[in-house]
Motif scaffolding. Sequence first.
Motif, mmCIF file in Angstrom:
data_model
loop_
_atom_site.group_PDB
_atom_site.id
_atom_site.type_symbol
_atom_site.label_atom_id
_atom_site.label_comp_id
_atom_site.label_asym_id
_atom_site.label_seq_id
_atom_site.Cartn_x
_atom_site.Cartn_y
_atom_site.Cartn_z
ATOM 1 N N SER A 151 -5.161 -2.755 1.936
ATOM 2 C CA SER A 151 -3.898 -2.378 2.593
ATOM 3 C C SER A 151 -3.144 -3.583 3.120
ATOM 4 C CB SER A 151 -4.188 -1.405 3.732
ATOM 5 O OG SER A 151 -5.030 -2.028 4.697
ATOM 6 N N SER A 152 -3.304 -4.731 2.480
ATOM 7 C CA SER A 152 -2.622 -5.932 2.962
ATOM 8 C C SER A 152 -1.744 -6.536 1.879
ATOM 9 C CB SER A 152 -3.640 -6.963 3.444
ATOM 10 O OG SER A 152 -4.469 -7.393 2.384
ATOM 11 N N PHE A 153 -0.733 -7.233 2.350
ATOM 12 C CA PHE A 153 0.183 -7.959 1.480
ATOM 13 C C PHE A 153 -0.191 -9.433 1.514
ATOM 14 C CE2 PHE A 153 3.975 -10.515 0.818
ATOM 15 C CZ PHE A 153 4.505 -9.965 -0.347
ATOM 16 N N THR A 154 -0.222 -10.067 0.356
ATOM 17 C CA THR A 154 -0.663 -11.448 0.263
ATOM 18 C C THR A 154 0.490 -12.407 0.532
ATOM 19 O OG1 THR A 154 -2.371 -10.880 -1.343
ATOM 20 C CG2 THR A 154 -1.697 -13.192 -1.235
ATOM 21 N N VAL A 155 0.275 -13.269 1.520
ATOM 22 C CA VAL A 155 1.237 -14.333 1.811
ATOM 23 C C VAL A 155 0.784 -15.630 1.127
ATOM 24 C CG1 VAL A 155 2.370 -15.672 3.626
ATOM 25 C CG2 VAL A 155 1.856 -13.271 4.003
ATOM 26 N N GLN A 193 -2.758 -17.080 -1.031
ATOM 27 C CA GLN A 193 -4.113 -16.856 -1.538
ATOM 28 C C GLN A 193 -4.294 -17.697 -2.796
ATOM 29 O OE1 GLN A 193 -5.178 -12.909 -3.069
ATOM 30 N NE2 GLN A 193 -7.168 -13.071 -2.046
ATOM 31 N N GLY A 194 -5.455 -18.300 -2.893
ATOM 32 C CA GLY A 194 -5.764 -19.068 -4.080
ATOM 33 C C GLY A 194 -4.813 -20.217 -4.342
ATOM 34 N N GLY A 195 -4.284 -20.797 -3.293
ATOM 35 C CA GLY A 195 -3.393 -21.938 -3.456
ATOM 36 C C GLY A 195 -1.969 -21.570 -3.791
ATOM 37 N N ASN A 196 -1.659 -20.280 -3.804
ATOM 38 C CA ASN A 196 -0.300 -19.837 -4.113
ATOM 39 C C ASN A 196 0.290 -19.092 -2.918
ATOM 40 O OD1 ASN A 196 -0.277 -20.708 -6.906
ATOM 41 N ND2 ASN A 196 -1.738 -19.035 -7.288
ATOM 42 N N ALA A 197 1.585 -19.264 -2.728
ATOM 43 C CA ALA A 197 2.289 -18.623 -1.617
ATOM 44 C C ALA A 197 3.363 -17.702 -2.149
ATOM 45 C CB ALA A 197 2.907 -19.672 -0.706
ATOM 46 N N GLU A 236 -6.027 -18.687 3.741
ATOM 47 C CA GLU A 236 -5.348 -17.521 3.203
ATOM 48 C C GLU A 236 -4.660 -16.747 4.322
ATOM 49 O OE1 GLU A 236 -8.412 -15.352 1.159
ATOM 50 O OE2 GLU A 236 -8.249 -16.615 -0.629
ATOM 51 N N LEU A 237 -3.523 -16.142 3.969
ATOM 52 C CA LEU A 237 -2.763 -15.353 4.939
ATOM 53 C C LEU A 237 -2.370 -14.026 4.303
ATOM 54 C CD1 LEU A 237 -0.190 -17.912 6.470
ATOM 55 C CD2 LEU A 237 -2.271 -17.021 7.543
ATOM 56 N N PHE A 238 -2.471 -12.958 5.103
ATOM 57 C CA PHE A 238 -2.092 -11.631 4.651
ATOM 58 C C PHE A 238 -1.365 -10.904 5.782
ATOM 59 C CE2 PHE A 238 -6.019 -12.991 2.702
ATOM 60 C CZ PHE A 238 -5.787 -12.821 1.342
ATOM 61 N N ILE A 239 -0.523 -9.962 5.394
ATOM 62 C CA ILE A 239 0.142 -9.091 6.358
ATOM 63 C C ILE A 239 -0.217 -7.664 6.000
ATOM 64 C CG2 ILE A 239 2.328 -8.424 7.424
ATOM 65 C CD1 ILE A 239 3.555 -11.000 6.336
ATOM 66 N N SER A 240 -0.515 -6.869 7.005
ATOM 67 C CA SER A 240 -0.817 -5.472 6.725
ATOM 68 C C SER A 240 0.397 -4.819 6.069
ATOM 69 C CB SER A 240 -1.192 -4.735 8.008
ATOM 70 O OG SER A 240 -0.116 -4.747 8.919
ATOM 71 N N SER A 241 0.151 -3.970 5.120
ATOM 72 C CA SER A 241 1.255 -3.353 4.377
ATOM 73 C C SER A 241 2.188 -2.573 5.285
ATOM 74 C CB SER A 241 0.698 -2.441 3.282
ATOM 75 O OG SER A 241 -0.014 -3.191 2.324
ATOM 76 N N LYS A 256 5.681 -10.702 -6.193
ATOM 77 C CA LYS A 256 5.501 -10.152 -4.848
ATOM 78 C C LYS A 256 6.043 -11.130 -3.801
ATOM 79 C CE LYS A 256 1.584 -7.132 -5.852
ATOM 80 N NZ LYS A 256 0.216 -6.718 -5.442
ATOM 81 N N PRO A 257 7.353 -11.143 -3.610
ATOM 82 C CA PRO A 257 7.955 -12.061 -2.638
ATOM 83 C C PRO A 257 8.017 -11.461 -1.236
ATOM 84 C CG PRO A 257 9.677 -10.911 -3.789
ATOM 85 C CD PRO A 257 8.365 -10.398 -4.371
ATOM 86 N N ILE A 258 8.455 -12.285 -0.300
ATOM 87 C CA ILE A 258 8.851 -11.841 1.035
ATOM 88 C C ILE A 258 10.362 -11.835 1.051
ATOM 89 C CG2 ILE A 258 8.790 -12.355 3.497
ATOM 90 C CD1 ILE A 258 6.136 -13.836 3.006
ATOM 91 N N ILE A 259 10.938 -10.687 1.301
ATOM 92 C CA ILE A 259 12.392 -10.549 1.319
ATOM 93 C C ILE A 259 12.841 -10.425 2.770
ATOM 94 C CG2 ILE A 259 14.348 -9.150 0.595
ATOM 95 C CD1 ILE A 259 12.698 -8.259 -1.817
ATOM 96 N N VAL A 260 13.801 -11.267 3.139
ATOM 97 C CA VAL A 260 14.225 -11.364 4.536
ATOM 98 C C VAL A 260 15.720 -11.119 4.627
ATOM 99 C CG1 VAL A 260 14.333 -12.839 6.571
ATOM 100 C CG2 VAL A 260 12.413 -13.061 4.986
ATOM 101 N N GLY A 261 16.128 -10.323 5.594
ATOM 102 C CA GLY A 261 17.557 -10.159 5.760
ATOM 103 C C GLY A 261 17.936 -9.301 6.946
ATOM 104 N N THR A 262 19.229 -9.330 7.243
ATOM 105 C CA THR A 262 19.770 -8.636 8.406
ATOM 106 C C THR A 262 20.571 -7.423 7.960
ATOM 107 O OG1 THR A 262 19.925 -10.748 9.557
ATOM 108 C CG2 THR A 262 21.174 -8.911 10.477
ATOM 109 N N LEU A 263 20.308 -6.317 8.593
ATOM 110 C CA LEU A 263 20.982 -5.070 8.266
ATOM 111 C C LEU A 263 22.487 -5.231 8.436
ATOM 112 C CD1 LEU A 263 20.325 -2.096 7.500
ATOM 113 C CD2 LEU A 263 20.455 -1.577 9.947
#
Length: 1003
Positions: free
Chosen positions: A34-38, A40-44, A179-184, A90-97
């Motif tokens: 149940s986690s999102f990968t930030v 892992q394995g040398g990749n971000a 390694e870094l993960f964020i809960s889904s 699987k990116p991290i998408i950031v933005g303001t409403l």
Amino acid sequence: MLGLLPLAFGVLSSLNIVNALGQTRCVEFNSSPSSFTVVQGGNAAPILLAEDEWPGVQRAASDFADDIQRVTGIKPSLSNSSTPASGASKPIIVGTLGKSSLIDRVINATQMDVSPLVDAWESFMGMEVKNPLPGIESAYVIVGADKRGTIFALYDLSEQFGVSPWYRWADVPVKQHQELFISSSGCAHGTPTVQYRAIFINDEQPGLTNWALEKFTNGTGSPGDGSPFNRFFHTKLFELLLRMKSNYFWPAQWSSAFNVDDPENKVLADMFGIVMGTSHEEPMMRSIPVEWTLLGKGDWNYTTNSDFIYQFWVNSTIRAKPFESLFTMGMRGNGDLPLGESTNIDLLEKIISDQRVILSNVFNGTDVTTIPQVWTLYKEVQGYWEDGMKAPDDIALLWSDDNWGNIRRFPLESERNRTGGSGVYYHVDYVGDPRDYKWITSSQVPKMYEQLSLAIERDAKRIWVVNVGDLKPCEREAEFFLNFAYDSSKWNLTNLDSWVFAWAEREFGLDEEKTGMVVDVIGNLTKFNARRKPELLNATTFSLVNYREAETVENQWDRLVNVSTELYNQLSKDAQPAFYQLVHHPVIASANLNKLLITTGKNALRASQAFLSTNELADTAEKLFEQDFDLEQAYHSMLDGKWDHIMDQTHIGYYYWQQPMTNALTGLARVQSRKQVLAGVMRIAPEGTLGAWPGDDMNNCPAQFSCPNFTMTLDSFDPITNRFIDVGAGGPAPFTFKASTNASWLHLSTTQGSISPDNLEERVWLSVDWDQVQDGDNFAELVFTPSAADGPGLTVGMRTAAVGVNFVATKLNVSNNFHGFVESAGAIAIEAAHTTRNNSVEGVTWAEIPGLGRTLSGITPWPRSGANGRNFTAGEGPSVEYDFFTFNTIQDSGNVTVVTHVSPSLNANGQDRPLGFAAQVDDLPAQSSYFMPFAVPGQLPDVWNDFVANSIVPVNMTFSGVEPGAHTLKIFMIEPAVVVQRIVIDTGGLKKSYFGPSESVHV
């Protein structure tokens, strides 16, 4: 008495769900389904933003990418694109409403529910979203309700990853993870408790100014005022503020002008996302006094110079118009002084009216009620309000503390419906009466919580500003203020120390046991410095003869230094600089100052007692004085001088409220080292007296000459279970001595000793074998007899003059069925939290605020809004009871005096609700005390300087008809917000001291 106090750090299991000092944890360091990968394995995971996103969000996203690299060594790509670089799915998408076209696309494609963010202030949410955009399998999507909501979302994750907000400003090492993960399900936060949350850089000379001159300028600063606070300084500060979820800033004022010193200051503040303001006495975005000095003409007087001042404000409003601002309204005298005597309410109302006309005109007829404005009710300005001055309803009222952390008044119920709301201006640093306090941390988190939680309860939640002085000595306290303002719901009486625990865990990465030790060190450090500010200490603050007070204070600091040193030595090299700045230096520097001043007091005492050790104490004081500078230099030299000048603040040798121009040690005494004391080679100083024998001493007896032997006393319930007698040299002649007693039940630690210039004093301890004595008084005599060789100027009498000391041991008994506190030496001392019974009424009960105050803690009626916030008639409200047993009354009169030690608090409930409580002994009539005098509106009571200097308000009540035996004391609530710390019952033997007796024996 007053030992090193273990401070319980709450329910530690709660820390499993608390991270980033109050945020719900969503970061993980191990993969799960149940986690999102930030990383892992040398990749971000790449980070995507829209090109039309706020510049401040773009900049914070760059920090976010850097933070991931700081933690893992892997830097993610950062791009203004709708598709990830290098084909990552699987990116991290950031933005303001409402600002980010990219977020708009994601919401349209996924029907992501962002309704909690609509029209919300600084809120955010994050979650893993499937198929957010064509070609993207899933993404962790961060959406902010506005630009700061998005920025806070990024920095919240950074903090949970392992990057402290203080990574630059206090050199806190970044926690490393592969390694870094964020809960889904992600992290989210709603609207902050307080809308505008600010620090105020103030009293910025000498530390911060000198440091910034060295680090950010060529040493000359800006033209006109020489200020070093340019864009290079401010951008680093803005980042720190945003990482602590602050959104508002009052810049330094005394030798700088934010908008003039560097034209980029205001531009960059707005770009970063900081709302700019000016302090309580700087109206309309003008720096006063600097801008007036540079640009003003005529007097700073709206009666005689209104035309120029009006245009002066027009120009500054035009300057501020393009940027997000919160305008300070009203007017004070030039240089943070009251306006002239001719000032009246009509004039001030005109000033604010004219200022609002300026705002309306400059903002092109915008409804002036939509432009954020604040009027700070500081010092005499509060008096204008309370004398009936009107202010438009949309202007926020900023209620001030007394400059010492005690809020002067909270909004009354009738004032809580203002559309502009209200807030708090608070100090953890101050220049002014009764003494500056700027040098080192001296504010307690429990005290801050006690006052600020009242502000939350009374709905003072629009604006909070904390005066942090130079910032660096007050890092932790500044962050607590901002963190509590951001989300006050996270912290309460049961978990308050968990905040300090989480802070220490984040900063130093120690295990649970050692982090708990850090919590204890911090709690005691701030307690010891808050009970009397370091700048207010002197050589006789703590009694040198009663209750072993001074020695106890020295021992407390020694133990604190030992624990802090142990922790420091166990830290890794990269963690030691942060611990040194935030914990260890404040501990060792404060300990050194206390030992220095106590030593100078002992030096003067020994000189009056004609001890040769006077000179040794003077030498020790001089070494401690120089060591103070050594510690300052050690701070300045660490990390290759990164923090040079930060500890420049003087703090020794105050003559009045203002800082001394240099640290100065005065008044050290010396005796002639080659001259013998007239009365003989030996000096005797029994515990409990300023006097000394043989010979005359003004403190030996009221007659001051031909005084009898001193009489020492000890009873079987004394919490200090022994006594001592100091034997010392009265000149250069060495001698031996013998000590003897005529009582077998009186035990001496030694019966002989040797005194010489190499061994100037010996302490003989006296203890009683209580099994050998009879009930009541038992009398003994001690004799100290010297023996010295014949020498120049020494008569036989001088060489052999014996000294007698009387000793009375009193064996006392209480009733077999009694349980409670027992009198000793004519007094009973009780920590308020150590109740026998706690009686609630209408859901209100007395609750402990752990760690608050001078000794152990404080108790206060809780919840303070219980029973609809009403008060009680004396004797009818919630009460605490203490069972106690007496053997004496004052001069056998049947009278006892109950001294209740109450925290300094002002009548902040309003003119018709003065703070009050009631006390009752047994069934005697209850006595009420409305202990805080009212003052002229806008002023403080005449006794206030003494109260805040001593950090306590002693409330005396005398009860008659109290015969020796078992009794009960009751303390009743009358008004909410009274905090009781300690109770001392004087039955005729209470002695002068700072704290009072050690807590009495409880049976």
